[in-house]
Motif scaffolding. Structure first.
Motif, short mmCIF file in Angstrom:
data_model
loop_
_atom_site.label_atom_id
_atom_site.label_comp_id
_atom_site.label_asym_id
_atom_site.label_seq_id
_atom_site.Cartn_x
_atom_site.Cartn_y
_atom_site.Cartn_z
N THR A 25 0.68 -0.89 0.13
CA THR A 25 0.06 0.35 0.07
C THR A 25 0.84 1.17 0.25
OG1 THR A 25 -1.78 -1.63 1.53
CG2 THR A 25 -1.59 1.19 1.06
N MET A 26 0.33 1.79 -1.40
CA MET A 26 1.52 3.48 -0.87
C MET A 26 0.65 4.61 -1.05
SD MET A 26 4.87 4.40 -3.07
CE MET A 26 5.87 2.66 -2.22
N MET A 27 0.28 5.76 -0.49
CA MET A 27 -0.54 6.44 -0.29
C MET A 27 -2.37 6.32 -0.48
SD MET A 27 2.57 8.87 -1.69
CE MET A 27 1.31 10.76 -1.65
N GLY A 28 -2.80 5.55 -0.57
CA GLY A 28 -4.02 4.88 -1.07
C GLY A 28 -4.35 4.30 -2.02
N GLU A 29 -3.07 3.32 -2.83
CA GLU A 29 -2.91 2.76 -3.74
C GLU A 29 -2.57 1.48 -3.53
OE1 GLU A 29 -4.93 4.63 -5.67
OE2 GLU A 29 -5.50 6.58 -6.22
N TYR A 30 -2.28 0.97 -4.71
CA TYR A 30 -1.42 -0.47 -4.31
C TYR A 30 -0.38 -0.80 -5.03
CZ TYR A 30 -5.61 -0.71 -1.22
OH TYR A 30 -6.17 -0.92 -0.66
#
Length: 106
Positions: A25-30
């Motif tokens: 997970t990175m800043m609400g994205e994948y």
């Protein structure tokens, strides 16, 4: 807009024919990985992959889209409903993907 966990679960389910798929997970994205190499991600509930030669050949009509502001364009996967197509796509891309970065300090 961040991606939903439901959309991520759908994409991961479609990739279930492959071994060693993982995500971060990175800043609400994948960010999606195959055998520890980044091949794509889920951004704003869109499944995008790196535009390597194997992906371009297998998806010649795919649309290029920005995953987020300031990023390089990626390919919007156009065979998301076909598990066999997705497995073949990711397998074909693997050799062209850069090796994982190591975080070794000197």
């Amino acid at each position: 807009m961040a991606s939903t966990k439901e959309y991520l679960a759908f994409v991961l389910g479609q990739l279930s024919g492959l071994d060693d798929i993982s995500y971060k997970t990175m800043m609400g994205e994948y960010i999606l990985y195959h055998k520890q190499k980044i091949f794509g991600g889920v951004y704003d509930d869109r499944f995008l992959v790196k535009p390597v030669k194997a992906a371009i050949i297998r998806m010649p009509n795919a649309v290029y889209e920005l995953p987020y502001e300031g990023a390089k364009k990626m390919l919007l996967v156009d065979c998301l409903d076909d598990k066999d197509c997705l497995s073949e796509l990711v397998r074909a891309m693997y050799e062209e993907l850069p090796a994982p970065k190591t975080n070794r300090k000197k």
